[in-house]
Design an enzyme around this catalytic site. Structure first.
Site, short mmCIF file in Angstrom:
data_model
loop_
_atom_site.label_atom_id
_atom_site.label_comp_id
_atom_site.label_asym_id
_atom_site.label_seq_id
_atom_site.Cartn_x
_atom_site.Cartn_y
_atom_site.Cartn_z
N HIS A 77 2.18 48.42 -76.74
CA HIS A 77 0.79 47.83 -77.34
C HIS A 77 0.94 46.93 -77.88
O HIS A 77 -0.32 46.11 -78.35
CB HIS A 77 0.14 49.56 -77.95
CG HIS A 77 -1.44 48.49 -77.51
ND1 HIS A 77 -1.97 48.65 -76.71
CD2 HIS A 77 -2.75 48.34 -78.11
CE1 HIS A 77 -2.92 48.75 -76.77
NE2 HIS A 77 -3.20 47.99 -77.93
N ASP B 249 -1.90 43.68 -78.33
CA ASP B 249 -2.82 42.50 -79.08
C ASP B 249 -2.19 41.48 -79.40
O ASP B 249 -2.85 40.48 -79.76
CB ASP B 249 -2.61 44.00 -79.86
CG ASP B 249 -3.36 45.30 -79.63
OD1 ASP B 249 -3.98 45.16 -78.63
OD2 ASP B 249 -3.45 45.67 -80.49
N HIS C 275 -4.02 42.44 -85.97
CA HIS C 275 -5.45 41.89 -85.57
C HIS C 275 -5.55 40.44 -86.55
O HIS C 275 -5.18 39.76 -86.44
CB HIS C 275 -6.24 42.21 -84.94
CG HIS C 275 -6.75 42.84 -83.76
ND1 HIS C 275 -5.95 42.42 -82.62
CD2 HIS C 275 -6.66 44.48 -83.48
CE1 HIS C 275 -5.54 43.70 -81.91
NE2 HIS C 275 -6.06 45.14 -82.42
N HIS D 126 -6.93 43.04 -75.34
CA HIS D 126 -6.96 43.20 -73.98
C HIS D 126 -7.23 42.91 -73.37
O HIS D 126 -6.26 42.68 -71.79
CB HIS D 126 -6.96 45.32 -73.90
CG HIS D 126 -6.36 45.97 -74.80
ND1 HIS D 126 -6.98 46.93 -75.53
CD2 HIS D 126 -6.08 45.17 -76.61
CE1 HIS D 126 -6.77 47.38 -77.24
NE2 HIS D 126 -6.26 46.39 -77.13
#
Ligand SMILES: [Zn+2]
Length: 280
Positions: A206, A210, A233, A50
């Site tokens: 969001h 990411d 991720h 972030h």
């Protein structure tokens, strides 16, 4: 966060480990589970994504991020507090051209039904789609051109999210003990446990946040169109590594983000900055 000279890059410095510095590049990728980590020698830093998304989107290419512990504070689960801090501190323009990674041909990576790709584009754009087995998350998709303004307004405030059953599982393993309804959207069986969402599609926003942070681990801001479906991720960071391997798929250009960037080696007509916000 402390100032750094041109060509320094973004580095995390562990003040509790004698000042060990870990560059924010994918070659130092560490643990990836619910967040992105970097490691070097005996040191590591967790949950970098972030903060990195905020830095790359605000045009900060050179900075020392000093930590006295192995994790970047989660704050409210979004990038908004980091945007606030950078704006409060101000950004200095350096007398060196900003360098970008410009995509020349498509690059993609697929794992099962998860896919991520990067296509040539004149701007940095992100298209993201998600689909979870949950009534609120069957499908969300969004395409955005990412500028400093669009990032600050539309992406930075979007908070991380998790499922209550996962939180319970993590707690049984002694993890996520600092997690609370203050730093994540928590989804129960049928709805959101927190009172209100910041955006109707806060979840996919969001994921865009990411992806911007993870992609920044290529070491340059990117000029291209990132398209991701059901990624996370692990896939974002594997893709960042793949991009650096496919050296014929991109070139490094320098210039100003508002103008067409020039290939490195061609004289740049005006002095431009390596850090700083667009004035327009
Ligand atoms: Zn996140």
């Amino acid at each position: 966060m402390k100032p750094a000279p041109a060509n320094h890059g973004i580095r995390f410095r562990r003040s509790d480990l004698g000042g060990l510095e870990i560059p924010a590049v994918v070659t130092h990728l560490g643990g990836i589970q619910y967040a992105t980590g970097l490691s070097l020698k005996e040191g590591s830093v967790e949950t970098v994504e972030h903060l990195l998304a905020a830095l790359v989107s605000l045009g900060v290419d050179n900075v020392i991020v000093e930590l006295n512990s192995p994790e970047v504070p989660i704050m409210d689960g979004s990038a908004a507090p980091f945007v606030y801090l950078v704006n409060e501190a101000g950004v200095k323009r350096l007398q060196a051209p900003r360098r970008y990674l410009k995509v020349l041909r498509p690059i993609s990576l697929t794992q099962g039904d998860k896919r991520i790709a990067l296509y040539p584009s004149d701007h940095f754009k992100v298209t993201y789609s998600i689909s979870f087995d949950h009534p609120l998350l069957r499908h969300q998709s969004r395409t955005m051109r990412i500028t400093e303004d669009s990032f600050v307004e539309e992406i930075a405030p979007a908070r991380t999210f998790g499922f209550l059953k996962e939180v319970e599982m993590l707690r049984q393993r002694g993890l996520a003990l600092g997690g609370s309804l203050d730093n994540a959207i928590v989804l129960g069986e049928t709805g959101v446990l927190n009172n209100a969402l910041r955006f109707e599609d806060e979840f996919v926003r969001h994921k865009i946040l990411d992806a911007i942070g993870d992609l920044s681990l290529v070491g340059y801001p990117v000029i291209g169109h990132l398209v991701a479906h059901r990624a996370g991720h692990a896939l974002h960071t594997a893709f960042a590594a793949r991009i650096l391997e496919e050296v014929d798929a991109w070139k490094i250009v320098e210039g100003d983000e508002r103008n067409v960037a020039q290939p490195v080696g061609v004289p740049v007509p005006v002095a431009v900055a390596t850090t700083g916000r667009p004035t327009a």
